[in-house]
Enzyme design. Structure first.
Site, PDB file in Angstrom:
ATOM      1  N   ASP A  92       7.943   1.400   3.924  1.00 43.70           N
ATOM      2  CA  ASP A  92       8.276   0.443   2.874  1.00 43.70           C
ATOM      3  C   ASP A  92       9.088  -0.686   3.505  1.00 43.70           C
ATOM      4  O   ASP A  92      10.233  -0.474   3.914  1.00 43.70           O
ATOM      5  CB  ASP A  92       9.099   1.107   1.768  1.00 43.70           C
ATOM      6  N   LYS A 154       5.975  -3.237  -4.097  1.00 40.63           N
ATOM      7  CA  LYS A 154       7.076  -2.417  -4.617  1.00 40.63           C
ATOM      8  C   LYS A 154       8.149  -3.316  -5.214  1.00 40.63           C
ATOM      9  O   LYS A 154       8.502  -4.339  -4.626  1.00 40.63           O
ATOM     10  CB  LYS A 154       7.642  -1.562  -3.482  1.00 40.63           C
ATOM     11  N   LYS A 184       4.460   0.233  -6.741  1.00 42.70           N
ATOM     12  CA  LYS A 184       5.558   1.196  -6.720  1.00 42.70           C
ATOM     13  C   LYS A 184       6.747   0.628  -7.478  1.00 42.70           C
ATOM     14  O   LYS A 184       7.295  -0.415  -7.115  1.00 42.70           O
ATOM     15  CB  LYS A 184       5.963   1.536  -5.291  1.00 42.70           C
TER      16      LYS A 184
END
Length: 229
Positions: A92, A154, A184
């Site tokens: 990430d 995300k 996400k």
């Protein structure tokens, strides 16, 4: 847009059970992994300095350029490559906020592409800090992420003062990437009702540290809502 109702099984299968507190000790990490296995989650997200870990059958997610995103692209790429070498399955990355706020979308895509090249066989999620962005900036980040070959966009690091995931931001992200990328939702998700709302808005993965509490309150939340979940 996610159509199926979110059950506890769906939630656990799509939750990245998270521990990113900087002072985390080896003993705390061991307890966290034991807890994760007992909860039944599929993945955990931990800081790169804690790797490698005993996976215990879990997928390992880590973060790069975290939490500010102001690191050079090459530094983020090195972090990603090292994390994968240390056993991370998913990365990430935090984008450079200056590129986002300046609307430099080609440069943003180039940064993401640099990290993508460093972990070509790993799932790559791009953290955009959606709470600090306009709708147009959220869309720009999503388009740049898709163009650069990311797998997910995300919402948040969970460390930004502007806040975490929101239904509004998740809906924009999901509408922009369609079913081509995952979304996400991360930051501030502390109960089942919030998880359900984000799922309905289009979230396909969750970044959560309160996983146990969310699952424990699942049935009571559903009863209170009377929504058929």
């Amino acid at each position: 847009m996610t159509l199926a109702a979110l059950t506890t099984e769906h939630f656990l299968a799509n939750a990245d059970h998270t521990l990113l507190a900087p002072p985390t000790t080896a003993a705390e990490l061991d307890a966290f992994l034991t807890d994760a296995a007992a909860l039944g989650v599929k993945r955990v997200c931990v800081s790169p300095s804690l790797l490698p870990v005993d996976k215990r059958g879990l997928g390992i997610v880590t973060v790069v350029g975290f939490p500010s995103g102001v690191h050079k692209a090459e530094v983020k790429a090195f972090e990603a490559a090292q994390a994968v070498a240390d056993g991370a399955d998913e990365v990430d990355m935090v984008v450079n906020p200056a590129l986002v706020h300046a609307g430099e979308w080609e440069a943003l895509a180039a940064e993401i592409r640099t990290v993508r090249a460093a972990c070509p066989d790993s799932v790559l999620k791009v953290i955009i800090e959606s709470a600090s962005l306009t709708d147009e900036q959220i869309v720009g980040c999503c388009k740049a992420s898709e163009a650069a070959g990311a797998d997910f966009v995300k919402t948040s690091t969970g460390f930004n003062a502007a806040g975490g995931a929101s239904v509004h931001a998740v809906r924009i992200m999901a509408e922009t990437v369609g079913d081509r990328l995952g979304v996400k939702a991360s930051g501030g998700i502390r109960d089942a009702e919030t998880a359900r709302e984000l799922w309905a808005a289009g979230a396909t993965r969750f970044g959560v540290s309160a996983t146990g509490a969310i699952v424990a309150g699942w049935d009571s939340a559903a009863a209170a809502e009377g929504s058929g979940y």
